[in-house]
Design an enzyme around this catalytic site. Structure first.
Site, PDB file in Angstrom:
ATOM      1  N   SER A  59      48.100  51.078  16.034  1.00 40.41           N
ATOM      2  CA  SER A  59      47.004  50.118  16.164  1.00 40.41           C
ATOM      3  C   SER A  59      47.518  48.701  16.371  1.00 40.41           C
ATOM      4  O   SER A  59      46.791  47.845  16.877  1.00 40.41           O
ATOM      5  CB  SER A  59      46.118  50.160  14.910  1.00 40.41           C
ATOM      6  N   GLY A  96      46.206  54.717  13.957  1.00 38.88           N
ATOM      7  CA  GLY A  96      46.527  55.812  13.059  1.00 38.88           C
ATOM      8  C   GLY A  96      47.714  56.652  13.483  1.00 38.88           C
ATOM      9  O   GLY A  96      48.076  57.620  12.797  1.00 38.88           O
ATOM     10  N   ASN A 124      52.819  53.495  10.288  1.00 42.14           N
ATOM     11  CA  ASN A 124      51.907  54.380   9.557  1.00 42.14           C
ATOM     12  C   ASN A 124      52.655  55.413   8.729  1.00 42.14           C
ATOM     13  O   ASN A 124      52.166  55.840   7.682  1.00 42.14           O
ATOM     14  CB  ASN A 124      50.945  55.071  10.531  1.00 42.14           C
ATOM     15  N   ASP A 207      41.731  43.037   6.625  1.00 36.94           N
ATOM     16  CA  ASP A 207      42.449  44.132   5.970  1.00 36.94           C
ATOM     17  C   ASP A 207      43.871  43.742   5.584  1.00 36.94           C
ATOM     18  O   ASP A 207      44.562  44.472   4.886  1.00 36.94           O
ATOM     19  CB  ASP A 207      42.476  45.376   6.856  1.00 36.94           C
ATOM     20  N   HIS A 210      46.275  44.136  10.140  1.00 39.24           N
ATOM     21  CA  HIS A 210      46.201  44.013  11.598  1.00 39.24           C
ATOM     22  C   HIS A 210      46.091  42.556  12.028  1.00 39.24           C
ATOM     23  O   HIS A 210      45.246  41.819  11.524  1.00 39.24           O
ATOM     24  CB  HIS A 210      45.014  44.819  12.129  1.00 39.24           C
TER      25      HIS A 210
END
Length: 233
Positions: A59, A96, A124, A207, A210
């Protein structure tokens, strides 16, 4: 090249449909991208001198939460165009994505020739606590597949780091994995993709993971610092 882009957009579209964590806005964006590609001439499609730079990642590459034009691959394209360099930047980031899932979809990106392959995977894995040796093995296999398809493809590895809460050994081993892989395979390394952005609140979305549009601009500079010397004028 249009075929390659269409493959990616369809993959991302169906993954967005099947993933409950993705928003309606993201699904609508995928549809818009499909319609755009279907009705627009892709620059370089009929120009055999145009080369491709494929950004294969998570991402962070996809630009989650932002417009596609704000993600660092699109910003790299602006740099390429401003310098009249005959390259097309292709964003193959997928939210993801782990190294294992990336390994499973790597064949899709190699449907057509890729001149520069920027590998941005591992973040991830780290966040999920996947053993470092497993991540290392997957990254090595991806590198091997790319080289097996075309030994002339330039591969660039994007380094990543994990927060200290995962434990000192894991954090250290994870950080060292990227330069070790780069040295083993004799490929260029972006030392830390999130340099200057990671853990800087104003440069990250709510978050805390990002990057914002401003943060993506810094990521583009981090990538360009290594990428620029690997392009044939």
């Amino acid at each position: 090249m249009k075929k390659l882009l269409l493959i990616y957009l369809f993959i991302n579209f169906f993954l967005l449909i099947s993933c409950g964590e993705n928003t309606t806005k993201e699904r609508e964006k995928a549809v818009d991208n499909l319609e755009y590609i279907d009705n627009t001439e892709i620059q370089g499609e009929t120009d055999t001198t145009t080369k491709s730079i494929l950004f294969f990642g998570t991402s962070l590459t996809a630009g989650l939460g932002l417009e596609p034009s704000e993600a660092f691959p699109a910003l790299i394209q602006i740099k390429l165009d401003s310098l009249n360099l005959p390259y097309e930047a292709i964003n193959a980031g997928l939210s993801g994505e782990t190294t294992a899932s990336g390994k499973n979809r790597i064949s899709w990106v190699l449907e057509q020739e890729v001149d520069v392959f920027v590998l941005e995977l591992g973040a991830n894995d780290g966040l999920r606590g996947i053993p470092v040796e497993e991540t290392r093995k997957n990254l090595q296999e991806i590198i091997d597949v790319v080289r097996g398809k075309n030994p002339e493809t330039t591969i660039i590895l994007a380094g990543m780091q994990m927060p200290p809460n995962l434990g000192q050994k894991y954090t250290s081993d994870f950080k060292k994995m990227f330069p070790e892989l780069a040295e083993k395979n004799n490929i260029p390394l972006i030392p830390f993709l999130l340099e200057g952005v990671g853990a800087v609140p104003k440069l990250n979305q709510n978050d805390g993971i990002h990057p914002t549009a401003e943060g993506q601009e810094i990521l583009a500079e981090n990538v360009w610092e290594v990428l620029k010397d690997k392009l044939d004028e």
